[in-house]
Design an enzyme around this catalytic site. Structure first.
Site, short mmCIF file in Angstrom:
data_model
loop_
_atom_site.label_atom_id
_atom_site.label_comp_id
_atom_site.label_asym_id
_atom_site.label_seq_id
_atom_site.Cartn_x
_atom_site.Cartn_y
_atom_site.Cartn_z
N SER A 99 0.81 -1.22 0.00
CA SER A 99 0.00 0.00 0.00
C SER A 99 0.84 1.27 0.00
O SER A 99 0.30 2.36 -0.01
CB SER A 99 -0.90 0.00 1.23
OG SER A 99 -0.14 0.12 2.42
N THR A 216 -2.89 2.22 2.84
CA THR A 216 -2.15 3.45 3.12
C THR A 216 -1.60 3.25 4.52
O THR A 216 -2.04 2.35 5.23
CB THR A 216 -3.14 4.64 3.09
OG1 THR A 216 -3.55 4.87 1.74
CG2 THR A 216 -2.56 5.94 3.64
N THR A 234 1.26 6.84 1.14
CA THR A 234 0.54 5.84 0.34
C THR A 234 1.09 5.72 -1.07
O THR A 234 1.73 6.65 -1.58
CB THR A 234 -0.96 6.22 0.24
OG1 THR A 234 -1.69 5.14 -0.32
CG2 THR A 234 -1.17 7.43 -0.64
N ARG A 244 -2.90 10.88 -10.87
CA ARG A 244 -4.02 10.90 -9.91
C ARG A 244 -3.46 11.14 -8.49
O ARG A 244 -2.53 10.48 -8.07
CB ARG A 244 -4.79 9.59 -9.96
CG ARG A 244 -5.93 9.45 -8.93
CD ARG A 244 -5.49 8.74 -7.67
NE ARG A 244 -6.60 8.51 -6.74
CZ ARG A 244 -6.44 8.07 -5.49
NH1 ARG A 244 -5.24 7.80 -5.04
NH2 ARG A 244 -7.47 7.89 -4.73
N THR A 267 -7.41 6.05 5.69
CA THR A 267 -7.03 5.12 4.63
C THR A 267 -8.32 4.75 3.89
O THR A 267 -9.40 4.82 4.47
CB THR A 267 -6.39 3.83 5.19
OG1 THR A 267 -7.34 3.17 6.03
CG2 THR A 267 -5.15 4.12 6.01
N GLY A 268 -8.17 4.36 2.63
CA GLY A 268 -9.35 3.98 1.86
C GLY A 268 -9.58 4.92 0.68
O GLY A 268 -8.68 5.68 0.31
N1 ASP Z 1 -6.34 6.71 0.55
C1 ASP Z 1 -5.51 6.22 -0.51
C2 ASP Z 1 -5.76 7.02 -1.73
O1 ASP Z 1 -6.91 7.26 -2.07
C3 ASP Z 1 -5.65 4.80 -0.86
C4 ASP Z 1 -5.97 3.83 0.21
O2 ASP Z 1 -5.83 4.09 1.38
O3 ASP Z 1 -6.39 2.73 -0.13
O4 ASP Z 1 -4.82 7.35 -2.41
#
Ligand code: ASP
Length: 364
Positions: A99, A216, A234, A244, A267-268
């Site tokens: 991650s 992340t 991340t 992006r 995270t997410g």
């Molecule tokens: N938050 C991170 C992002 O959108 C990705 C993740 O945590 O899965 O870049």
């Protein structure tokens, strides 16, 4: 006298003054009776903070090594933000954590592209980098942006150049297993091109579990003096469009720290968090006195309200993505909440690093 003793004596003196001032404020004593001047009214706040820290909170992957290292370094005298970044570096350096950093899942071109941020409560300053390639420790670069520039965020080639100017080494961060996952993803995009994917059974065991993964690393902390800090790092969403930028380097989304209220990170799915200013919202709820668990939940409720696009909702109209918040408030309370249940977050106090259950807002 050891420096610990000096600190303890100072702490006890402060505590006595604070207790007297607190009693005066609560009506159980008077300023005149305790000999406490009006100037001392600011003390109770410091007392509350000093009694709590240090406390660290973070994403599940900080429990492996990051929290313990940050705690140890801080206990040995390192400033907490430096200790947090050092802890985050262990996750960035871990090729088995896909991650972030080395071994991170790449963008659609097969290049690992990283985002990171830091925020420092006492100074109110932040630093961040986004879409930086070939540098395994973007959290450390973000710290340098904060300390050695007048800017908040450097992106892409500018961020890379800045990192190299500061002595960071360029390297290919794409590990063999991440390459295998990327090639499989590419070959399965269409059955009208000339690429043949491996059979799923031929893929390395780990790689099979990677599709659709998110991840992340985030850590927040309260130090002995009651100051708050945070860091998020991340590699972003798997196979993202180059350029992006997710929530992690966006102050107010993937990270926010207010020295008077608390620290929060996430995270997410970053897009959902950027739109709703998640971590900033969590910290505002902490300022009102909400428990960190409730503050994180409140930010997620806002995400649910904002999620209306068809491609982001399930048949029941609820979000189909994971997003989690982690928070510590100025009194040392910690908490976390996720969109889906069944996951954990990590925290560390004097009893050492440990995982705790993270409640979820909606059923899976
Ligand atoms: N938050 C991170 C992002 O959108 C990705 C993740 O945590 O899965 O870049």
């Amino acid at each position: 006298m050891s420096s610990d003793e000096i600190t303890r004596r100072g702490f006890l003196a402060t505590s006595a003054a604070a207790a007297a001032a607190a009693a005066a404020l609560s009506g159980s004593g008077s300023a005149a009776a305790s000999g406490t001047a009006v100037d001392a009214i600011a003390v109770p706040d410091i007392f509350v903070r000093s009694a709590a820290g240090p406390i660290l909170v973070g994403s599940q992957n900080t429990c492996k090594a990051a929290l313990g290292l940050a705690w140890e370094k801080h206990a040995a005298g390192m400033a907490l933000l430096d200790a947090i970044v050092l802890g985050i570096n262990t996750v960035e350096d871990d090729p088995t954590d896909h991650s972030v950093g080395l071994g991170g899942i790449p963008n659609e071109d097969g290049v690992v592209e990283l985002d990171a941020s830091v925020m420092d409560g006492p100074s109110g300053l932040s630093g961040a980098v986004a879409s930086i390639q070939n540098i395994r420790n973007p959290a450390s670069v973000a710290l340098r942006v904060m300390r050695y520039t007048d800017h908040c965020l450097l992106v892409g080639p500018g961020a890379l150049r800045f990192a190299k100017d500061h002595g960071f080494k360029e390297e290919n961060l794409l590990t063999d297993d991440a390459r295998e996952a990327w090639l499989y993803w590419k070959a399965t995009l269409s059955d009208k091109d000339d690429r043949f994917p491996k059979e799923v059974a031929q893929l390395s065991p780990d790689v099979k579990n990677w599709f659709g993964i998110t991840g992340t690393v985030n850590m927040g902390g309260l130090d002995k003096a009651g100051n708050l800090y945070g860091c998020t790092s991340t590699s972003g969403l798997a196979f993202k469009i180059p350029g992006r930028v997710g929530d992690s380097p966006i102050i107010g989304a993937g990270l926010y720290v207010d020295n008077d209220a608390g620290a929060a990170g996430s995270t997410g799915r970053g897009e959902a968090n950027i739109i709703t200013l998640g971590s900033g919202m969590v910290v505002e709820a902490l300022r009102r006195g909400a428990h960190p668990t409730d503050a994180c939940k409140e930010a997620l409720e806002r995400v649910v309200r904002f999620t209306r696009a068809k491609h982001l909702v399930r048949a029941d109209g609820k979000p189909d993505f994971q997003l989690k918040f982690y928070a510590v408030d100025k009194t040392g309370r910690t908490g976390s909440f996720g969109m889906f249940p069944g996951e954990q977050f990590a925290m560390c106090d004097a009893n050492g690093p440990r995982l705790q259950d993270c409640p979820g807002l909606i059923g899976k």
